[in-house]
Design a protein around this motif. Sequence first.
Motif, short mmCIF file in Angstrom:
data_model
loop_
_atom_site.label_atom_id
_atom_site.label_comp_id
_atom_site.label_asym_id
_atom_site.label_seq_id
_atom_site.Cartn_x
_atom_site.Cartn_y
_atom_site.Cartn_z
N ARG A 180 -10.68 6.74 1.74
CA ARG A 180 -10.24 8.06 2.41
C ARG A 180 -9.48 7.74 3.74
NH1 ARG A 180 -15.80 9.49 0.65
NH2 ARG A 180 -16.41 8.78 2.75
N ASN A 181 -9.86 6.79 4.36
CA ASN A 181 -9.08 6.48 5.35
C ASN A 181 -7.43 6.19 5.16
OD1 ASN A 181 -10.76 7.24 7.06
ND2 ASN A 181 -11.55 4.86 7.63
N ALA A 182 -7.54 5.41 3.96
CA ALA A 182 -6.16 4.92 3.49
C ALA A 182 -5.41 6.00 2.92
CB ALA A 182 -6.39 3.63 2.49
N LEU A 183 -6.16 6.93 2.32
CA LEU A 183 -5.34 8.05 1.82
C LEU A 183 -4.91 9.21 2.86
CD1 LEU A 183 -4.80 8.88 -1.12
CD2 LEU A 183 -6.64 10.49 -1.26
N GLN A 184 -5.64 9.02 3.96
CA GLN A 184 -5.22 9.98 5.15
C GLN A 184 -4.15 9.40 6.10
OE1 GLN A 184 -8.90 10.84 6.94
NE2 GLN A 184 -9.65 12.11 5.14
N ASN A 185 -4.09 7.97 6.00
CA ASN A 185 -2.94 7.26 6.68
C ASN A 185 -2.18 6.31 5.77
OD1 ASN A 185 -4.08 7.65 9.58
ND2 ASN A 185 -5.81 7.14 8.32
N LEU A 186 -1.36 7.05 4.84
CA LEU A 186 -0.58 6.43 3.83
C LEU A 186 0.89 6.13 4.76
CD1 LEU A 186 -0.66 8.91 0.83
CD2 LEU A 186 -1.71 6.62 0.87
N THR A 187 1.36 4.84 4.18
CA THR A 187 2.40 4.46 5.20
C THR A 187 3.52 4.17 4.00
OG1 THR A 187 1.62 2.09 4.77
CG2 THR A 187 0.86 3.26 6.94
N LYS A 220 4.55 11.67 -7.58
CA LYS A 220 4.55 10.99 -6.69
C LYS A 220 3.84 9.38 -7.04
CE LYS A 220 4.48 13.77 -2.69
NZ LYS A 220 3.65 14.47 -1.22
N LEU A 221 3.97 8.35 -5.98
CA LEU A 221 3.51 7.10 -6.49
C LEU A 221 2.61 6.55 -5.29
CD1 LEU A 221 3.21 4.56 -8.27
CD2 LEU A 221 5.37 3.75 -7.49
N PHE A 222 1.55 6.45 -5.37
CA PHE A 222 0.61 5.59 -4.31
C PHE A 222 0.18 4.39 -4.75
CE2 PHE A 222 -1.40 9.95 -2.72
CZ PHE A 222 0.05 10.29 -2.41
N LEU A 223 0.79 3.12 -3.81
CA LEU A 223 0.74 1.85 -4.25
C LEU A 223 -0.56 1.44 -3.44
CD1 LEU A 223 4.25 1.14 -3.57
CD2 LEU A 223 3.08 1.10 -5.89
N TRP A 224 -1.63 1.01 -4.19
CA TRP A 224 -2.94 0.58 -3.72
C TRP A 224 -3.19 -1.02 -3.84
CZ3 TRP A 224 -6.62 3.81 -1.68
CH2 TRP A 224 -6.43 5.24 -1.65
N ASP A 257 9.79 9.66 0.43
CA ASP A 257 8.66 10.71 0.64
C ASP A 257 7.77 10.60 -0.59
OD1 ASP A 257 9.27 11.05 3.30
OD2 ASP A 257 10.18 13.12 2.87
N ASN A 258 8.26 10.36 -1.83
CA ASN A 258 7.44 10.44 -3.05
C ASN A 258 6.80 9.00 -3.12
OD1 ASN A 258 8.14 13.01 -3.46
ND2 ASN A 258 9.99 12.47 -4.63
N VAL A 259 7.02 8.01 -2.24
CA VAL A 259 6.36 6.62 -2.44
C VAL A 259 5.68 6.35 -1.37
CG1 VAL A 259 6.80 4.25 -3.16
CG2 VAL A 259 8.12 5.97 -4.25
N LYS A 260 4.26 5.96 -1.45
CA LYS A 260 3.57 5.76 -0.30
C LYS A 260 2.81 4.49 -0.60
CE LYS A 260 5.11 8.94 2.25
NZ LYS A 260 5.76 8.75 3.57
N ARG A 261 2.51 3.72 0.39
CA ARG A 261 1.47 2.57 0.43
C ARG A 261 0.32 2.89 1.15
NH1 ARG A 261 -0.64 -1.84 -0.60
NH2 ARG A 261 0.22 -3.88 -0.21
N ALA A 262 -0.86 2.70 0.25
CA ALA A 262 -2.03 2.73 0.98
C ALA A 262 -2.46 1.44 1.42
CB ALA A 262 -2.97 3.19 -0.20
N ARG A 263 -3.17 1.59 2.69
CA ARG A 263 -3.58 0.12 3.15
C ARG A 263 -5.09 0.24 3.61
NH1 ARG A 263 1.18 -2.73 3.72
NH2 ARG A 263 3.11 -1.56 4.10
N PHE A 264 -5.98 -0.90 2.93
CA PHE A 264 -7.42 -0.86 3.26
C PHE A 264 -7.74 -2.08 3.25
CE2 PHE A 264 -5.94 -0.74 -1.04
CZ PHE A 264 -6.89 -1.51 -1.77
#
Length: 646
Positions: free
Chosen positions: A180-187, A131-135, A164-171
Amino acid sequence: MKRILNVAEKPSAARELSHALAKKENIKVSVFLSTAMCCLLNEAHNRREIGSRLKVYEFELDLDHEKVTMVFSNVAGHIKALDFHENYRGWDSCEQVALLDPSKTPIKEYVPEDKKFLENNLKNEARSCCKLFLWLDCDSEGEKIAYEVLDICQQVNMSFRIPDNVKRARFSAITPQDARNALQNLTSLHYPTVSMVSTRQEIDLRAGAAFTRFLTKFIQNEFRVPLKGDKKAILSYGPCQFPTLGLVVDRLLTIRAFQPRLFYYLELTISCESSDGDKLVLIWERKHLFDRYCCALLYELCYSSLLRSNFQIAIADIKKVRKSRRRPLPLDTVELQRLASRVFFFSSDTTMQAAERLYSEGYISYPRTETNIFPSTINLSKLVLLQQNDQKWGGFVQKIMEHWIHYSPRQGTKDDKAHPPIHPTKPAPREGFKDKECDAIYELVTRRFLACCSIDAKGYETVVTVNVGFESFHIHGLSIEEAGYLEVYPYDHWSERVLPTELEKGTTIRVVSLMLKEGSTSAPKPLSESDLLGLMDKYGIGTDATMAEHIRKIQHREYVTKQGNLFYPMALGLALVEAFEACEAYLARPTCRSEQEKDLRQIGQGIRDASDVLYTALSAFTGNLQKLSTSTNILRRVFSSHFDSN
C-alpha cells in the motif's frame, strides 16, 4: 472502468502482491494460454519447464478516489537478452579484438525464444490498459528489467510513452503495508541506473566473448584438457568470475610459498588449594620468541628464581575490568551469505534461493541489500512483537518489549538508499517451512534481527598477573553479568571462565611447573565460502545480487573445486591465472573489476556518461587481449606444465 497493468518480477511475487492489496475472494485469476511451451526462471533462477500457462490476477481497487481494475502479471527475471548481430556470433566470424570495438561489431537486445511467451502475455494485457505500474525488484537489475517491460508494452500501447502513465512501485517487503505504501508513493524509472546496468551488460558480453574465443581456440589447438564427462574444453572468461578465481588461486600460492618458523615460549602452571587440584596455565607476557637461545636463557633465569622461592610466588596484580560484547549489526546480503556458510555450511547459492522463496512468500524483507542501518520510518517494535508467540524466542521478545523505551538497534554505516536491512516481516507458519533451508534461513534472519534490537552482553574480566624473576605471566577470567543478545543469538560465543576466589593481590600460590616449549607458525587455510564472499565484498567484485552466481560459475567451469567448505583451484583455473600473470594481463587481480564497478556506479549517480565508461573499459580489455595475443609462447609454456600437448 480504467485498467492498470501491474508487472512483478516472478509469478509468486505477482500472486503475493495481489493478495497484499486485495482479499483473496475478490481476486479473479485467469490463465494466459499459448500453444508454445516455455521455460521460465524459477525463484532461484534455475530453469524449469512450466508449460504454456501464466496466471493473471485481476481485482478492483480504489486509487486516487477512483475505482480501477488492477491487472497483475509477471516476467521471470530479465525478459531480454543481449548478443552480437548474427554476422558476428560465429567463432570465426571476426578477429577476437574486433568484439571489443562497438563500431565494428554491433550488438542488439532481443527476446529469447523461451521468453516469447512472457512477451506475448505482456503485449496482450498492455493493449487494454491505460497505465503501467512496474513492481520489479528494487535493485539495479530490477530497474533494467522494468525498462525492458516498458519497452515491450510501448510497442502495442502508445499511451505508455506518456511519462505520467508509467510509474515505478518501490517496496522492500511483500506485505500489505509495504504494498500500500508503494502504491501511495509511486515514482518514475531511474534511467541512469538503467544505463549503468546496460553498460555493464555490454562490457561483460564483449569482454567475455573476446577472451573466451581467444583462450578456447588456443588451448583446444594446443593441449588436451581433461574435464568431467569428456566435455570439450571451453575456457569461459567473465570479468567478475576471473577475479573471483584469482582470489582462490592467490590463497593457494600464499600457502605454497609459506615457510614455517619455529618459535619458543614459556608456560607456567600454578595450583590453588581451593580448586581441588585443578591447575591453571598462565600465558607468558612476551607470548613467544623466535630466538631459541634467548628463550632458553630466560627459562634458566626464571627457574633459578623459582628454586630460590621454593616454587612459591605471590600474585603481583589483579585487575577487574567491565567488558561487553557488542550485539551484531543489522543484516545485509553479504553478511547473510557469510553467516549461513559459517553456521550451516550452505553455499551462497543455496542461501539466496531460500531467502528469495521466503521473500516471495512475504516472510522476510527484500534479501538483496547493502544496507545495515534501519531507517527511522520503520516501526521496529511492531516487527519485534510479531515474534512474541514463537516458542523458540517468544520469551526473549517479552524481555525486549519490557524495556523497549531504553533500547535502540545497533546501526552500521552502509546505506544503499533502496532497501532496509533484511528482517522478518511475519511469523513463521506454525507447522514450519516445507524445506530445511528456508527454516534455517528464516531462523537466522529472525534471531539476527532480535539480537540487533536487544542489548550488548555485559560482564567482568579478571586479569591475574604473577612475576617470576623479571618475567611476567597472566591468566584471564570472565564472569558474564548479563547475557543480553546472546540469549537469542547462538551464533556468537562468549565463554565464561571463573577463576578461584582466593586469587587476590599478594596471595602466595604454588607453581606446579615451568616449561620451555616449542611451536611453529602455520600457513593460512584455503578460502572458505565466508572468506571468499568477504574478499569479493571488499574489492567490489560483483554485486550482492550476483556474488553467489560468480562462485557457482567458477565451480561449474571446473576452475575451482569445493571440498567441505573450502575452495581449491583446479589445474585449469591455476593455469589460467598463472598464464595471465606471466603475460602481464592482470585481469585475475581483484582491483581490476573494482575499478570498473566504481566507474559504473558513477553512471548510476549521473556523474559520468555511459559511452565514456564503456570506451575506458573496452580500451583496457583491448590492451590486455593484445598482450595475450603477442605472448602465445608464454601461454604455451605455462599450460604445458599442467596439461599434455595434442
